[in-house]
Scaffold this motif. Structure first.
Motif, PDB file in Angstrom:
ATOM      1  N   ILE A  48       0.873  -1.098  -0.059  1.00 41.24           N
ATOM      2  CA  ILE A  48       0.032   0.106  -0.002  1.00 41.24           C
ATOM      3  C   ILE A  48       0.712   1.026   0.060  1.00 41.24           C
ATOM      4  CG2 ILE A  48      -1.623   1.517   1.433  1.00 41.24           C
ATOM      5  CD1 ILE A  48      -3.157  -1.240   2.252  1.00 41.24           C
ATOM      6  N   ASP A  49       0.805   2.247  -0.931  1.00 38.68           N
ATOM      7  CA  ASP A  49       1.194   3.398  -0.941  1.00 38.68           C
ATOM      8  C   ASP A  49       0.530   4.454  -0.128  1.00 38.68           C
ATOM      9  OD1 ASP A  49       3.261   2.443  -2.500  1.00 38.68           O
ATOM     10  OD2 ASP A  49       2.720   3.408  -4.314  1.00 38.68           O
ATOM     11  N   LEU A  50       0.819   5.145   0.676  1.00 41.64           N
ATOM     12  CA  LEU A  50       0.398   6.467   1.416  1.00 41.64           C
ATOM     13  C   LEU A  50       0.851   7.716   0.736  1.00 41.64           C
ATOM     14  CD1 LEU A  50      -0.077   4.936   4.982  1.00 41.64           C
ATOM     15  CD2 LEU A  50      -1.669   4.966   3.272  1.00 41.64           C
ATOM     16  N   VAL A  51       0.203   8.305  -0.234  1.00 38.64           N
ATOM     17  CA  VAL A  51       0.685   9.515  -0.961  1.00 38.64           C
ATOM     18  C   VAL A  51       0.190  10.751  -0.265  1.00 38.64           C
ATOM     19  CG1 VAL A  51       0.919  10.660  -2.991  1.00 38.64           C
ATOM     20  CG2 VAL A  51       0.678   8.199  -3.108  1.00 38.64           C
ATOM     21  N   GLY A  52       1.056  11.357   0.439  1.00 41.46           N
ATOM     22  CA  GLY A  52       0.697  12.527   1.316  1.00 41.46           C
ATOM     23  C   GLY A  52       0.615  11.787   3.080  1.00 41.46           C
ATOM     24  N   PHE A  53       1.349  12.628   3.819  1.00 43.09           N
ATOM     25  CA  PHE A  53       1.388  11.803   5.156  1.00 43.09           C
ATOM     26  C   PHE A  53       1.302  13.016   6.151  1.00 43.09           C
ATOM     27  CE2 PHE A  53       3.305   9.344   8.440  1.00 43.09           C
ATOM     28  CZ  PHE A  53       2.558   8.315   8.503  1.00 43.09           C
ATOM     29  N   GLY A  54       0.075  13.587   6.256  1.00 39.73           N
ATOM     30  CA  GLY A  54      -0.148  14.636   7.128  1.00 39.73           C
ATOM     31  C   GLY A  54      -0.839  14.246   8.419  1.00 39.73           C
ATOM     32  N   ARG A  55      -1.866  15.056   8.941  1.00 36.77           N
ATOM     33  CA  ARG A  55      -2.644  14.423  10.040  1.00 36.77           C
ATOM     34  C   ARG A  55      -3.702  13.355   9.557  1.00 36.77           C
ATOM     35  NH1 ARG A  55      -2.174  19.884   9.506  1.00 36.77           N
ATOM     36  NH2 ARG A  55      -1.540  21.014  11.530  1.00 36.77           N
ATOM     37  N   LEU A  56      -4.223  13.174   8.590  1.00 41.02           N
ATOM     38  CA  LEU A  56      -4.972  11.949   7.970  1.00 41.02           C
ATOM     39  C   LEU A  56      -4.052  10.876   7.722  1.00 41.02           C
ATOM     40  CD1 LEU A  56      -7.587  10.777   7.198  1.00 41.02           C
ATOM     41  CD2 LEU A  56      -7.272  11.828   5.095  1.00 41.02           C
ATOM     42  N   GLY A  57      -2.860  11.030   6.978  1.00 41.00           N
ATOM     43  CA  GLY A  57      -2.159  10.243   6.657  1.00 41.00           C
ATOM     44  C   GLY A  57      -1.428   9.417   7.703  1.00 41.00           C
ATOM     45  N   LEU A  58      -1.094  10.135   8.738  1.00 41.14           N
ATOM     46  CA  LEU A  58      -0.501   9.387  10.140  1.00 41.14           C
ATOM     47  C   LEU A  58      -1.320   8.669  10.720  1.00 41.14           C
ATOM     48  CD1 LEU A  58       1.610   9.123  12.064  1.00 41.14           C
ATOM     49  CD2 LEU A  58       0.690  11.292  13.289  1.00 41.14           C
ATOM     50  N   ARG A  59      -2.821   9.131  10.698  1.00 40.66           N
ATOM     51  CA  ARG A  59      -3.650   8.267  11.306  1.00 40.66           C
ATOM     52  C   ARG A  59      -4.067   7.068  10.477  1.00 40.66           C
ATOM     53  NH1 ARG A  59      -5.397  13.613  12.947  1.00 40.66           N
ATOM     54  NH2 ARG A  59      -6.445  13.515  14.957  1.00 40.66           N
ATOM     55  N   THR A  60      -4.034   7.104   9.284  1.00 40.34           N
ATOM     56  CA  THR A  60      -4.218   5.740   8.503  1.00 40.34           C
ATOM     57  C   THR A  60      -2.993   4.989   8.561  1.00 40.34           C
ATOM     58  OG1 THR A  60      -5.403   7.241   7.034  1.00 40.34           O
ATOM     59  CG2 THR A  60      -4.729   4.790   6.033  1.00 40.34           C
ATOM     60  N   GLY A  61      -1.860   5.459   8.435  1.00 43.93           N
ATOM     61  CA  GLY A  61      -0.370   4.680   8.618  1.00 43.93           C
ATOM     62  C   GLY A  61      -0.562   3.868   9.977  1.00 43.93           C
ATOM     63  N   ILE A  62      -0.637   4.614  10.865  1.00 46.16           N
ATOM     64  CA  ILE A  62      -0.939   3.748  12.410  1.00 46.16           C
ATOM     65  C   ILE A  62      -1.860   2.682  12.202  1.00 46.16           C
ATOM     66  CG2 ILE A  62      -1.317   3.999  14.787  1.00 46.16           C
ATOM     67  CD1 ILE A  62      -0.248   6.910  14.611  1.00 46.16           C
ATOM     68  N   ASN A  63      -3.003   2.933  11.720  1.00 44.88           N
ATOM     69  CA  ASN A  63      -3.836   1.801  11.661  1.00 44.88           C
ATOM     70  C   ASN A  63      -3.311   0.551  11.024  1.00 44.88           C
ATOM     71  OD1 ASN A  63      -6.009   3.221  12.784  1.00 44.88           O
ATOM     72  ND2 ASN A  63      -6.912   3.912  11.084  1.00 44.88           N
ATOM     73  N   LEU A  64      -2.807   1.014   9.807  1.00 41.91           N
ATOM     74  CA  LEU A  64      -2.350  -0.028   8.690  1.00 41.91           C
ATOM     75  C   LEU A  64      -1.177  -1.271   9.510  1.00 41.91           C
ATOM     76  CD1 LEU A  64      -1.974   1.756   5.573  1.00 41.91           C
ATOM     77  CD2 LEU A  64      -3.454  -0.107   6.002  1.00 41.91           C
TER      78      LEU A  64
ATOM     79  N   ASP B  77       0.287  -1.815  -4.584  1.00 40.67           N
ATOM     80  CA  ASP B  77      -1.271  -2.599  -5.160  1.00 40.67           C
ATOM     81  C   ASP B  77      -2.311  -1.663  -4.813  1.00 40.67           C
ATOM     82  OD1 ASP B  77       0.338  -5.026  -5.999  1.00 40.67           O
ATOM     83  OD2 ASP B  77       0.604  -5.422  -3.821  1.00 40.67           O
ATOM     84  N   VAL B  78      -2.179  -0.872  -3.833  1.00 34.90           N
ATOM     85  CA  VAL B  78      -3.436  -0.066  -3.526  1.00 34.90           C
ATOM     86  C   VAL B  78      -2.745   1.159  -3.240  1.00 34.90           C
ATOM     87  CG1 VAL B  78      -4.849   0.692  -1.803  1.00 34.90           C
ATOM     88  CG2 VAL B  78      -4.788  -1.815  -2.618  1.00 34.90           C
ATOM     89  N   VAL B  79      -3.188   2.421  -3.963  1.00 33.92           N
ATOM     90  CA  VAL B  79      -2.802   3.624  -3.661  1.00 33.92           C
ATOM     91  C   VAL B  79      -3.761   4.564  -3.081  1.00 33.92           C
ATOM     92  CG1 VAL B  79      -1.636   5.615  -4.671  1.00 33.92           C
ATOM     93  CG2 VAL B  79      -1.255   3.277  -5.615  1.00 33.92           C
ATOM     94  N   VAL B  80      -3.417   5.213  -1.804  1.00 34.53           N
ATOM     95  CA  VAL B  80      -4.182   5.771  -1.010  1.00 34.53           C
ATOM     96  C   VAL B  80      -3.776   7.281  -1.029  1.00 34.53           C
ATOM     97  CG1 VAL B  80      -5.208   6.428   1.267  1.00 34.53           C
ATOM     98  CG2 VAL B  80      -4.353   4.057   0.592  1.00 34.53           C
ATOM     99  N   ILE B  81      -4.612   8.224  -1.699  1.00 32.26           N
ATOM    100  CA  ILE B  81      -4.188   9.649  -1.951  1.00 32.26           C
ATOM    101  C   ILE B  81      -4.614  10.364  -0.928  1.00 32.26           C
ATOM    102  CG2 ILE B  81      -4.247  11.438  -3.365  1.00 32.26           C
ATOM    103  CD1 ILE B  81      -4.912   9.366  -5.608  1.00 32.26           C
ATOM    104  N   GLU B  82      -3.848  10.966  -0.075  1.00 31.91           N
ATOM    105  CA  GLU B  82      -4.351  11.918   1.156  1.00 31.91           C
ATOM    106  C   GLU B  82      -3.401  13.347   1.253  1.00 31.91           C
ATOM    107  OE1 GLU B  82      -4.885   9.010   4.586  1.00 31.91           O
ATOM    108  OE2 GLU B  82      -3.003   8.369   3.645  1.00 31.91           O
TER     109      GLU B  82
END
Length: 214
Positions: free
Chosen positions: A15-31, A103-108
């Motif tokens: 999984i790619d997290l493109v953009g890692f601000g306040r929302l991206g950090l929360r998503t990344g910690i979940n993952l 494989d999955v790209v999350v745009i944040e």
């Protein structure tokens, strides 16, 4: 039998997290917390550094002036052969779209007119055979409904969706929205960001499972 099933439930895919601000950090910690499956590789692409106003980063122990993309790598204690976290300290642009490999790209990405850049990311991901999802208006106090649909299923009332369509994104891109925008003069609370990140995580995981089963 149980041991065999457990052995089959290992991290798979990326999984790619493109953009890692306040929302991206929360998503990344979940993952990074997903057990019995989830991604084997998480790549963060963001060239921004942590500032004094990035409260969620500071609460988690980050230091001002360090790269946001590096922070999830610091938080993850997994062996890299179980779940690898890769940080790329560059902002995505037309010149480095080859960084998109998940494989999955999350745009944040956020701030300014991000639609043209988001459209280029989506096109590159689809060219790679990847699945994509992102947001389109997530302002809110915390009691707003989060709508999750493919871009093809929206009417013309969402301006961000309309702009993406003008850029040629008309199908096969999942969008999360509260249908509330900067024009509505409503803030974005941490409750909304928590809920959006949780939903993004669930939807990204569904897409990853789907991709792994293709």
């Amino acid at each position: 039998m149980i041991q065999e099933m457990e052995n089959s439930l290992i991290p798979k895919g990326s999984i790619d997290l493109v953009g890692f601000g306040r929302l991206g950090l929360r998503t990344g910690i979940n993952l990074i917390q997903i057990h019995r499956g989830g991604p084997s590789k998480i790549t963060i692409i963001d060239g921004q550094k942590i500032s004094e106003s990035d409260i969620i980063f500071l609460l988690k122990g980050a230091e001002v002036g360090t790269y946001k993309a590096d922070f999830l790598k610091e938080l993850s204690t997994h062996p890299t052969d179980f779940r690898e976290v890769v940080s790329i300290t560059e902002d995505i642009s037309e010149d480095n779209l080859d960084l998109i490999t998940g494989d999955v790209v999350v745009i944040e990405i956020a701030g300014g007119n991000t639609i043209p850049t988001a459209a280029k990311i989506i096109k590159k991901a689809h060219e790679n055979g990847s699945k994509t999802l992102g947001t389109a208006g997530i302002f809110g106090i915390g009691d707003e409904e989060i709508i999750v649909k493919d871009i093809s299923e929206f009417d013309d009332s969402n301006p961000a969706v309309n702009e993406l369509r003008k850029e040629g994104i008309v199908k096969d891109h999942l969008i999360l929205t509260t249908s509330t925008f900067i024009r509505d003069a409503i803030p974005i609370t941490p409750y909304v960001l928590d809920d959006i990140a949780n939903t993004l995580t669930k939807e990204a995981l569904k897409l990853l499972i789907e991709k792994n089963n293709e």
